[in-house]
Design a protein around this motif. Sequence first.
Motif, mmCIF file in Angstrom:
data_model
loop_
_atom_site.group_PDB
_atom_site.id
_atom_site.type_symbol
_atom_site.label_atom_id
_atom_site.label_comp_id
_atom_site.label_asym_id
_atom_site.label_seq_id
_atom_site.Cartn_x
_atom_site.Cartn_y
_atom_site.Cartn_z
ATOM 1 N N LYS A 65 8.650 3.627 4.705
ATOM 2 C CA LYS A 65 8.396 3.560 3.266
ATOM 3 C C LYS A 65 9.611 3.973 2.452
ATOM 4 O O LYS A 65 9.814 3.466 1.353
ATOM 5 C CB LYS A 65 7.170 4.372 2.885
ATOM 6 C CG LYS A 65 7.242 5.839 3.192
ATOM 7 C CD LYS A 65 5.916 6.506 2.892
ATOM 8 C CE LYS A 65 5.886 7.915 3.429
ATOM 9 N NZ LYS A 65 4.565 8.499 3.269
ATOM 10 N N ASP A 69 10.289 1.327 -0.527
ATOM 11 C CA ASP A 69 9.932 1.686 -1.903
ATOM 12 C C ASP A 69 11.076 1.391 -2.867
ATOM 13 O O ASP A 69 12.183 1.870 -2.694
ATOM 14 C CB ASP A 69 9.543 3.169 -1.993
ATOM 15 C CG ASP A 69 8.144 3.432 -1.478
ATOM 16 O OD1 ASP A 69 7.349 2.478 -1.377
ATOM 17 O OD2 ASP A 69 7.842 4.606 -1.173
ATOM 18 N N GLU A 72 11.194 -3.808 -2.718
ATOM 19 C CA GLU A 72 10.217 -4.753 -2.190
ATOM 20 C C GLU A 72 10.716 -6.198 -2.201
ATOM 21 O O GLU A 72 10.586 -6.913 -1.206
ATOM 22 C CB GLU A 72 8.890 -4.656 -2.951
ATOM 23 C CG GLU A 72 8.120 -3.394 -2.684
ATOM 24 C CD GLU A 72 8.484 -2.229 -3.602
ATOM 25 O OE1 GLU A 72 9.530 -2.300 -4.285
ATOM 26 O OE2 GLU A 72 7.732 -1.243 -3.607
ATOM 27 N N LYS A 107 5.079 0.220 3.445
ATOM 28 C CA LYS A 107 4.986 1.290 2.454
ATOM 29 C C LYS A 107 4.154 2.469 2.960
ATOM 30 O O LYS A 107 4.151 3.527 2.353
ATOM 31 C CB LYS A 107 4.385 0.771 1.153
ATOM 32 C CG LYS A 107 5.284 -0.161 0.385
ATOM 33 C CD LYS A 107 4.559 -0.596 -0.870
ATOM 34 C CE LYS A 107 5.331 -1.568 -1.692
ATOM 35 N NZ LYS A 107 4.580 -1.951 -2.900
#
Length: 127
Positions: A65, A69, A72, A107
């Motif tokens: 993640k 983050d 994307e 994520k």
Amino acid sequence: MKSGTLIFLLLALPFALSAQQDKSAAPVTLNETQVLGRRVFQQRCAICHTESTPGARRYGPVLSKELVDGNEETIRDFISNGSKGKMPGFKYGLEPSEINAIVEYLKTVARPAKHGGPAQSQDGMLD
């Protein structure tokens, strides 16, 4: 009396610390999209982005993640188009919804332990 209390605290401390760690690593239920992403990741991506056995060579970077983050769109583009000589593109092998699902799943994946331990998603699955 004080030494008895001290011994009790020293014996109880490891249990209190392990209970604290268990709460922070509590499993989070994945939604339907993330479950699809986990399945597609394990079928298409895990071969290069996870260690099959401890110490085995990993061909791609560890995905978590922290990497995804805020990035994307870049990750979706990279999955779709790949990179010259490093990663194949999957735009002809995966539907856009599957690529989106992989990003949503990533994520939930925590950064792996520094000592080569496997990554573990918040739902408790090893990656």
